[in-house]
Design a protein around this motif. Structure first.
Motif, PDB file in Angstrom:
ATOM      1  N   ALA A 214       0.804  -1.231   0.000  1.00 41.78           N
ATOM      2  CA  ALA A 214       0.000   0.000   0.000  1.00 41.78           C
ATOM      3  C   ALA A 214       0.834   1.277   0.000  1.00 41.78           C
ATOM      4  N   GLY A 215       2.147   1.136   0.259  1.00 39.55           N
ATOM      5  CA  GLY A 215       2.988   2.328   0.391  1.00 39.55           C
ATOM      6  C   GLY A 215       3.091   2.747   1.852  1.00 39.55           C
ATOM      7  N   ALA A 216       4.243   3.313   2.219  1.00 38.44           N
ATOM      8  CA  ALA A 216       4.508   3.633   3.624  1.00 38.44           C
ATOM      9  C   ALA A 216       3.477   4.604   4.204  1.00 38.44           C
ATOM     10  N   ASP A 217       3.011   5.536   3.375  1.00 39.42           N
ATOM     11  CA  ASP A 217       2.072   6.549   3.869  1.00 39.42           C
ATOM     12  C   ASP A 217       0.704   5.961   4.203  1.00 39.42           C
ATOM     13  N   ALA A 218       0.438   4.778   3.692  1.00 38.94           N
ATOM     14  CA  ALA A 218      -0.893   4.187   3.866  1.00 38.94           C
ATOM     15  C   ALA A 218      -0.912   3.099   4.943  1.00 38.94           C
ATOM     16  N   VAL A 219       0.120   3.099   5.801  1.00 36.05           N
ATOM     17  CA  VAL A 219       0.152   2.107   6.879  1.00 36.05           C
ATOM     18  C   VAL A 219       0.279   2.834   8.212  1.00 36.05           C
ATOM     19  N   ASP A 220      -0.728   2.691   9.053  1.00 34.50           N
ATOM     20  CA  ASP A 220      -0.734   3.272  10.400  1.00 34.50           C
ATOM     21  C   ASP A 220      -0.453   2.149  11.391  1.00 34.50           C
ATOM     22  N   GLU A 221       0.723   2.225  12.019  1.00 35.28           N
ATOM     23  CA  GLU A 221       1.116   1.148  12.944  1.00 35.28           C
ATOM     24  C   GLU A 221       0.788   1.478  14.392  1.00 35.28           C
ATOM     25  N   ALA A 222       0.058   2.565  14.610  1.00 32.06           N
ATOM     26  CA  ALA A 222      -0.292   2.951  15.986  1.00 32.06           C
ATOM     27  C   ALA A 222      -1.760   3.349  16.059  1.00 32.06           C
ATOM     28  N   THR A 223      -2.602   2.571  15.389  1.00 32.79           N
ATOM     29  CA  THR A 223      -4.032   2.876  15.403  1.00 32.79           C
ATOM     30  C   THR A 223      -4.569   2.653  16.824  1.00 32.79           C
ATOM     31  N   PRO A 224      -5.486   3.489  17.290  1.00 27.79           N
ATOM     32  CA  PRO A 224      -5.983   3.288  18.661  1.00 27.79           C
ATOM     33  C   PRO A 224      -6.698   1.940  18.794  1.00 27.79           C
ATOM     34  N   PRO A 225      -6.543   1.262  19.932  1.00 30.41           N
ATOM     35  CA  PRO A 225      -7.291   0.021  20.135  1.00 30.41           C
ATOM     36  C   PRO A 225      -8.788   0.288  20.159  1.00 30.41           C
ATOM     37  N   ARG A 226      -9.560  -0.756  19.880  1.00 34.26           N
ATOM     38  CA  ARG A 226     -11.011  -0.610  19.836  1.00 34.26           C
ATOM     39  C   ARG A 226     -11.641  -1.481  20.905  1.00 34.26           C
ATOM     40  N   MET A 227     -12.834  -1.068  21.349  1.00 40.55           N
ATOM     41  CA  MET A 227     -13.528  -1.822  22.386  1.00 40.55           C
ATOM     42  C   MET A 227     -14.436  -2.903  21.794  1.00 40.55           C
ATOM     43  N   GLY A 228     -14.506  -3.017  20.488  1.00 34.37           N
ATOM     44  CA  GLY A 228     -15.203  -4.146  19.870  1.00 34.37           C
ATOM     45  C   GLY A 228     -14.398  -5.419  20.085  1.00 34.37           C
ATOM     46  N   ALA A 229     -14.943  -6.545  19.646  1.00 36.62           N
ATOM     47  CA  ALA A 229     -14.263  -7.829  19.855  1.00 36.62           C
ATOM     48  C   ALA A 229     -14.255  -8.623  18.567  1.00 36.62           C
ATOM     49  N   GLU A 230     -13.448  -9.672  18.544  1.00 33.62           N
ATOM     50  CA  GLU A 230     -13.157 -10.404  17.312  1.00 33.62           C
ATOM     51  C   GLU A 230     -12.732 -11.815  17.718  1.00 33.62           C
ATOM     52  N   ASP A 231     -13.297 -12.838  17.072  1.00 32.72           N
ATOM     53  CA  ASP A 231     -12.943 -14.182  17.536  1.00 32.72           C
ATOM     54  C   ASP A 231     -11.671 -14.723  16.893  1.00 32.72           C
ATOM     55  N   PHE A 232     -11.013 -13.937  16.027  1.00 38.60           N
ATOM     56  CA  PHE A 232      -9.651 -14.278  15.600  1.00 38.60           C
ATOM     57  C   PHE A 232      -8.713 -14.283  16.808  1.00 38.60           C
ATOM     58  N   SER A 233      -9.169 -13.620  17.897  1.00 38.92           N
ATOM     59  CA  SER A 233      -8.401 -13.606  19.151  1.00 38.92           C
ATOM     60  C   SER A 233      -8.003 -15.009  19.595  1.00 38.92           C
ATOM     61  N   TYR A 234      -8.888 -16.001  19.374  1.00 37.12           N
ATOM     62  CA  TYR A 234      -8.569 -17.370  19.806  1.00 37.12           C
ATOM     63  C   TYR A 234      -7.414 -17.940  18.991  1.00 37.12           C
ATOM     64  N   MET A 235      -7.384 -17.597  17.696  1.00 40.32           N
ATOM     65  CA  MET A 235      -6.276 -18.080  16.862  1.00 40.32           C
ATOM     66  C   MET A 235      -4.976 -17.411  17.283  1.00 40.32           C
ATOM     67  N   LEU A 236      -5.066 -16.107  17.666  1.00 39.69           N
ATOM     68  CA  LEU A 236      -3.866 -15.394  18.114  1.00 39.69           C
ATOM     69  C   LEU A 236      -3.428 -15.855  19.507  1.00 39.69           C
ATOM     70  N   GLU A 237      -4.335 -16.438  20.279  1.00 34.20           N
ATOM     71  CA  GLU A 237      -3.913 -17.050  21.544  1.00 34.20           C
ATOM     72  C   GLU A 237      -3.164 -18.351  21.271  1.00 34.20           C
ATOM     73  N   ALA A 238      -3.580 -19.046  20.192  1.00 34.22           N
ATOM     74  CA  ALA A 238      -2.982 -20.352  19.884  1.00 34.22           C
ATOM     75  C   ALA A 238      -1.642 -20.225  19.178  1.00 34.22           C
TER      76      ALA A 238
END
Ligand SMILES: [Zn+2]
Ligand SMILES: [Zn+2]
Length: 389
Positions: free
Chosen positions: A317-341
């Protein structure tokens, strides 16, 4: 390199798959027609293995590269939401009360695009394992896949996923190392008193003042007990009691949700809700039952894997189009289980100024599909380069 040329050439095909899925949404674990569509495409592409019926209606595809090497997991979710589709598009939902209003149709199409490219080119070592999961919105299909042993069965060592991001610049990548999305818990507190005539309060155990004290006490968990720099939400969202102005109710039911990122803070908050309920019950001389249930854990990016995923994102996407410090969100996501594994990373792929996810007018932006598919494909090629490359 920007978007992979060959994948840019798949844009119309990905849009057609996506619009077909959008018109035929399925819910939770009942993604059987979607899974059949995905499996048929994967077989057309000539992937090496297609496994169906994982977590009821999930699909896992294996694509072998050139030469020995590790396995990398790429995940997409396939389920829709139980709501009406008011997107007003040509591919509007054909099923009343069901809508692809979170863009999982787009996630599935992007991973199919990456699958087609990877099966054609095989410019990597080891294996790419594509995880198409049901029940992200409801039921935790990702968790079921992990419980069924997909990580061990396919030898997956690292895992990646993305979500479209309405309101973020079109084609931009947005994420952060560490916690990105919150853990979600629910509580139901039943205040058990003794009902009676409203004119004879002394013959009752009134659950309403006790419930009111309980709600007030719960406010201090965030305002007085938590480190102000640690994110935590405790929201009381329901308070049910009583049926008449001249009757003291026998019980009150109070429900709410807890959102957190830190596992220790999550544990502490559950323990404190139980202690506060016991304390209020003692003060008011009645009983309070606590039903506390944990839903999805926090979605936490492995710092090294996130740095790698962001590097690949910059390439696409180019360096300008990548934000590596986006604020965390209070929503949830079940990919979390894969990232725990397994270590891995999860990013948002901006889709421009569109209605937000779960809005009835929401529609996935097909223009970002080549960007997401290129990211998936390059993750494999960069993480597991072919010996000849
Ligand atoms: Zn959603
Ligand atoms: Zn979603």
């Amino acid at each position: 390199m920007a978007v992979i040329n060959r994948i840019a050439g798949l844009a119309d095909e990905m849009a057609a798959w996506r619009r077909h899925l959008h018109a035929h949404p399925e819910l939770s674990f009942d993604c059987h027609e979607t899974a059949a569509f995905v499996a048929a495409r994967l077989r057309e592409f000539g992937v090496d293995e297609v496994h169906e019926g994982i977590a009821q209606s999930g699909v896992v595809a294996v694509i072998r590269g050139r030469g020995e090497g590790p396995a990398i997991g790429l995940r997409a979710d396939m389920d829709a939401l139980p709501m009406d589709d008011l997107s007003g598009t040509d591919h509007v939902s054909t099923v009343p009360g069901r809508a692809h209003a979170c863009g999982h149709d787009g996630h599935t199409a992007m991973l199919l695009g990456a699958a087609k490219y990877l099966a054609e080119t095989r410019n990597f070592a080891g294996t790419a394992v594509l995880l198409f999961q049901p029940a992200e919105e409801d039921g935790g299909g990702g968790n079921v896949m992990v419980q069924e042993g997909v990580m061990e069965r396919f030898g997956i060592e690292q895992v990646y996923g993305l979500h479209n991001g309405p309101g973020l610049p079109e084609g931009s990548f947005n994420g952060r190392p560490g916690p990105l999305m919150a853990a979600v818990d629910e509580f139901a507190l039943t205040v058990r008193g003794k009902g009676g005539h409203a004119a004879q309060p002394h013959r009752t155990l009134d659950p309403i003042p006790a419930g009111a004290a309980l709600v007030t006490a719960l406010q201090t968990l965030v305002s007085r007990e938590r480190d102000p720099l640690e994110p935590l939400v405790v929201s009381v969202t329901q308070f049910h009691a009583g049926s008449a102005t001249n009757v003291i109710a026998p019980e009150a039911v109070i429900k709410g949700t807890v959102r957190s990122y830190d596992a220790a803070l999550r544990d502490r908050t559950e323990r404190r809700i139980r202690e506060i309920a016991a304390g209020v019950a003692a003060v008011h001389g009645l009983e309070i039952d606590v039903d506390y249930s944990r839903d999805y854990p926090a979605t936490v990016n492995d710092p090294d894997r996130f740095a790698f995923a962001a590097e690949v994102a910059r390439e696409i996407a180019g360096a300008d189009a990548v934000d590596e410090a986006t604020p965390p969100r209070m929503g949830a996501e079940d990919f979390s289980y894969m990232l725990e594994a397994r270590p891995g990373a999860y990013l948002f792929l901006g889709q421009g100024d569109t209605p937000f996810c779960h809005h009835p007018a929401y529609d996935f932006n097909d223009a970002i599909a080549p960007v997401g598919a290129s990211w998936f494909a390059r993750l494999v090629e960069r993480a597991q380069p072919a010996a000849s490359a």
